[in-house]
Design a protein around this motif. Structure first.
Motif, mmCIF file in Angstrom:
data_model
loop_
_atom_site.group_PDB
_atom_site.id
_atom_site.type_symbol
_atom_site.label_atom_id
_atom_site.label_comp_id
_atom_site.label_asym_id
_atom_site.label_seq_id
_atom_site.Cartn_x
_atom_site.Cartn_y
_atom_site.Cartn_z
ATOM 1 N N SER A 142 1.046 -1.253 -0.197
ATOM 2 C CA SER A 142 -0.120 0.084 -0.075
ATOM 3 C C SER A 142 0.862 1.215 0.100
ATOM 4 C CB SER A 142 -0.908 0.190 1.014
ATOM 5 O OG SER A 142 -1.830 1.045 1.193
ATOM 6 N N ALA A 143 0.413 2.492 -0.012
ATOM 7 C CA ALA A 143 1.066 3.566 -0.306
ATOM 8 C C ALA A 143 1.489 4.022 1.175
ATOM 9 C CB ALA A 143 0.054 4.581 -0.446
ATOM 10 N N VAL A 172 0.429 3.998 -5.666
ATOM 11 C CA VAL A 172 -0.807 3.639 -5.893
ATOM 12 C C VAL A 172 -1.558 4.551 -7.155
ATOM 13 C CG1 VAL A 172 -1.140 2.774 -3.734
ATOM 14 C CG2 VAL A 172 -1.513 5.102 -4.231
ATOM 15 N N GLN A 173 -0.733 5.748 -7.484
ATOM 16 C CA GLN A 173 -1.421 6.262 -8.598
ATOM 17 C C GLN A 173 0.051 7.062 -9.400
ATOM 18 O OE1 GLN A 173 -3.868 8.978 -6.156
ATOM 19 N NE2 GLN A 173 -3.087 10.600 -7.431
ATOM 20 N N TYR A 178 1.999 1.271 -11.815
ATOM 21 C CA TYR A 178 1.726 -0.311 -11.876
ATOM 22 C C TYR A 178 2.771 -1.019 -12.281
ATOM 23 C CZ TYR A 178 2.128 -0.181 -16.988
ATOM 24 O OH TYR A 178 2.516 0.078 -18.119
ATOM 25 N N ILE A 181 4.568 -1.471 -8.903
ATOM 26 C CA ILE A 181 3.554 -2.482 -8.066
ATOM 27 C C ILE A 181 3.841 -4.157 -8.602
ATOM 28 C CG2 ILE A 181 1.298 -3.196 -7.672
ATOM 29 C CD1 ILE A 181 0.227 -0.594 -8.153
ATOM 30 N N ARG A 200 -5.513 0.095 -1.445
ATOM 31 C CA ARG A 200 -5.515 1.392 -2.032
ATOM 32 C C ARG A 200 -6.832 2.268 -1.415
ATOM 33 N NH1 ARG A 200 -6.770 5.940 -4.611
ATOM 34 N NH2 ARG A 200 -5.293 7.171 -5.773
ATOM 35 N N PHE A 211 -4.298 0.130 -11.535
ATOM 36 C CA PHE A 211 -4.953 -1.107 -10.927
ATOM 37 C C PHE A 211 -5.762 -1.808 -12.192
ATOM 38 C CE2 PHE A 211 -4.105 1.158 -7.273
ATOM 39 C CZ PHE A 211 -3.283 0.201 -6.357
ATOM 40 N N THR A 229 -7.382 -8.120 -2.560
ATOM 41 C CA THR A 229 -7.357 -6.873 -2.920
ATOM 42 C C THR A 229 -8.499 -6.174 -2.440
ATOM 43 O OG1 THR A 229 -8.831 -7.256 -5.074
ATOM 44 C CG2 THR A 229 -6.471 -7.584 -5.395
ATOM 45 N N VAL A 231 -9.100 -2.236 -2.902
ATOM 46 C CA VAL A 231 -8.908 -1.154 -3.903
ATOM 47 C C VAL A 231 -10.256 -0.269 -3.851
ATOM 48 C CG1 VAL A 231 -8.046 -0.019 -5.946
ATOM 49 C CG2 VAL A 231 -7.238 -2.216 -5.088
#
Length: 458
Positions: A142-143, A172-173, A178, A181, A200, A211, A229, A231
């Protein structure tokens, strides 16, 4: 200039917006993003295009009349007025009417990729791995310092404090988030934790788009470790949710799904322990009662009665078996003696018969020879000289004939035949002269020149 409060500033700006009649009747075209329906019925969302975005709200009194269901990525035309929310100083659209204007580009891209991966079988339930009920450890992606991460850590500690948690910060953005990730997931998968959590918080479709990247979806599909997940918000659904082994509505829900509740487990153990204790006491009392009944039984007070009848029965059977054995031996010995006597009689009868035949043959030959000699002697008397000659010739001839007859007689003698390797086959004391008189398994007796033997026909 005298300073003013933030509240006063926001109030002034709101008044400016409210006095501008151009902002009181506005029609805006855009795409719905970060859609957040409220339990009260209000709709909170962002209206955006390629260059900008603006917050919007549609109160429940207007939202209940919508002829369609609003979704992220939906293109709409909104009739609204523009104002400022004094508490935050953020201007936003107050929508009173919405109509559909097509589907957003990201939504179209999302749907196309979803159908493609669905056909390839990446979302099939058969490929999903079971989530461990009691994980040995958990990896959380996670962030760093995000509210979602804090919610996950707090929830796991409250539910199952003893499980080790390993935190792996990820972006996460943002562009190419990605890829980071994916690299982190592959490294964590090699370490083989019990469970992976990918979490997230909520956001717009653009914020969550990493994602939905195909490469990340395929990476999750190839993991050996079970993954959960969580999210976005409850209404947000990304492609990683479809391919993961378990999709949770929120990061907190993902934490709940990852570990059991220790308090519930403890309470359940106590309840089952009490129930087991009660059942054991009940069973012990029943067994004690049954044991007392058994100990008071007649056979346990007089145990010798348990085997008295059996001992008598055993003795009776033993005596009967001894009697039958003696009877059997006696019968077999008598039968064997009788068979020996019959065989002896048959042997003597056969030999006597053969001797008589030989004597008769010899007597007949002797008579013939005597007659022939008498005849020849008469002729000798008529012709002495010729007689001498004839006698000599006749004697030679008769000697030769006699020798031949003796030889032939000796050849047909049964005893002589036996000395040449032949034998007489007897079944039930009867001589067998045809193979058809015997069958497989028959017991026979073979008589040879020097004795007798038994055999079985195969």
């Amino acid at each position: 200039m005298k300073p003013i409060s933030v509240h006063a500033l926001n109030g002034y700006v709101k008044a400016l917006f409210d006095r501008d009649f151009h902002l009181q009747d506005v029609t805006v075209r855009g795409e719905i993003s970060n859609y957040r329906p409220h339990p009260s019925g209000h709709m909170y969302f962002t209206l955006k295009d390629e260059q900008a975005a603006v917050s919007a709200i549609m109160f429940a009194s207007y939202a209940k009349n919508l002829p369609f269901r609003a979704e992220n990525g939906m293109k709409v035309i909104a009739h609204c007025h523009v104002s400022v929310y004094e508490k935050t100083g953020v201007y936003q659209l107050y929508v009173d009417h919405l109509q559909e204007d097509g589907i957003g580009d990201l939504a179209i891209q999302y749907e196309k990729l979803k159908q493609k991966l669905l056909k390839e079988g990446l979302f099939d339930e058969a490929h999903k791995k079971p989530i461990p009920t009691f994980p040995k450890n958990i990896a959380v992606l996670s962030a760093k310092q995000s509210a979602a991460l804090q919610d996950v850590l707090r929830t796991i500690k409250q539910r199952f404090e003893s499980v080790p948690i390993y935190i792996f910060p990820i972006p996460v953005q943002g562009k190419d988030a990605y890829k980071h990730i994916i690299a982190t997931l592959r490294a964590v998968d090699k370490a083989r934790p019990s469970t992976i959590l990918l979490c997230r918080g909520g956001g717009s479709i653009e914020d969550l788009w990493n994602f939905n990247e195909e490469e990340l979806v395929r990476c999750i599909y190839q993991l050996n470790t079970p993954i959960i997940t969580g999210v976005g918000h409850e209404t947000d659904t990304t492609l990683v949710d479809f391919v993961s082994d378990l999709r949770a509505a929120t990061p907190t829900a993902a934490a709940v799904a990852a570990v059991p509740d220790a308090h519930e487990l403890r309470d359940n153990v106590y309840v089952k322990a009490n129930r087991l204790h009660t059942l054991m006491n009940y069973q012990l009392e029943n067994q004690k009662t049954a044991l007392h009944h058994i100990l008071d039984a007649y056979v346990f007070k007089n145990p010798q009665h348990l085997y008295e009848n059996e001992m008598l029965h055993l003795t009776h059977n033993r005596d009967a078996l001894d009697y039958l054995g003696q009877q059997f031996l006696t019968h077999e010995q008598e039968g064997l003696q009788k068979r020996k006597q019959k065989l002896t009689q048959l042997s003597h009868r056969f030999i006597s018969s053969n001797n008589k035949i030989v004597q008769d043959k010899k007597a007949s030959l002797h008579l013939q020879i005597t007659k022939q000699i008498s005849y020849e002697e008469g002729r000798v008397l008529r012709n002495r000289h010729e007689l001498d000659t004839l006698i000599q010739d006749s004697l030679k001839e008769q000697k030769h004939v006699f020798a031949s007859c003796v030889t032939k007689l000796d050849l047909v003698s049964p005893l002589k035949i036996l000395t040449r390797g032949y034998s007489i086959v007897l079944k039930d004391h009867q001589a067998i002269d045809k193979a058809s008189m015997l069958s497989a398994g028959d017991h026979v007796e073979l008589e040879f020149a020097d004795g007798k033997k038994k055999a079985v026909i195969e």
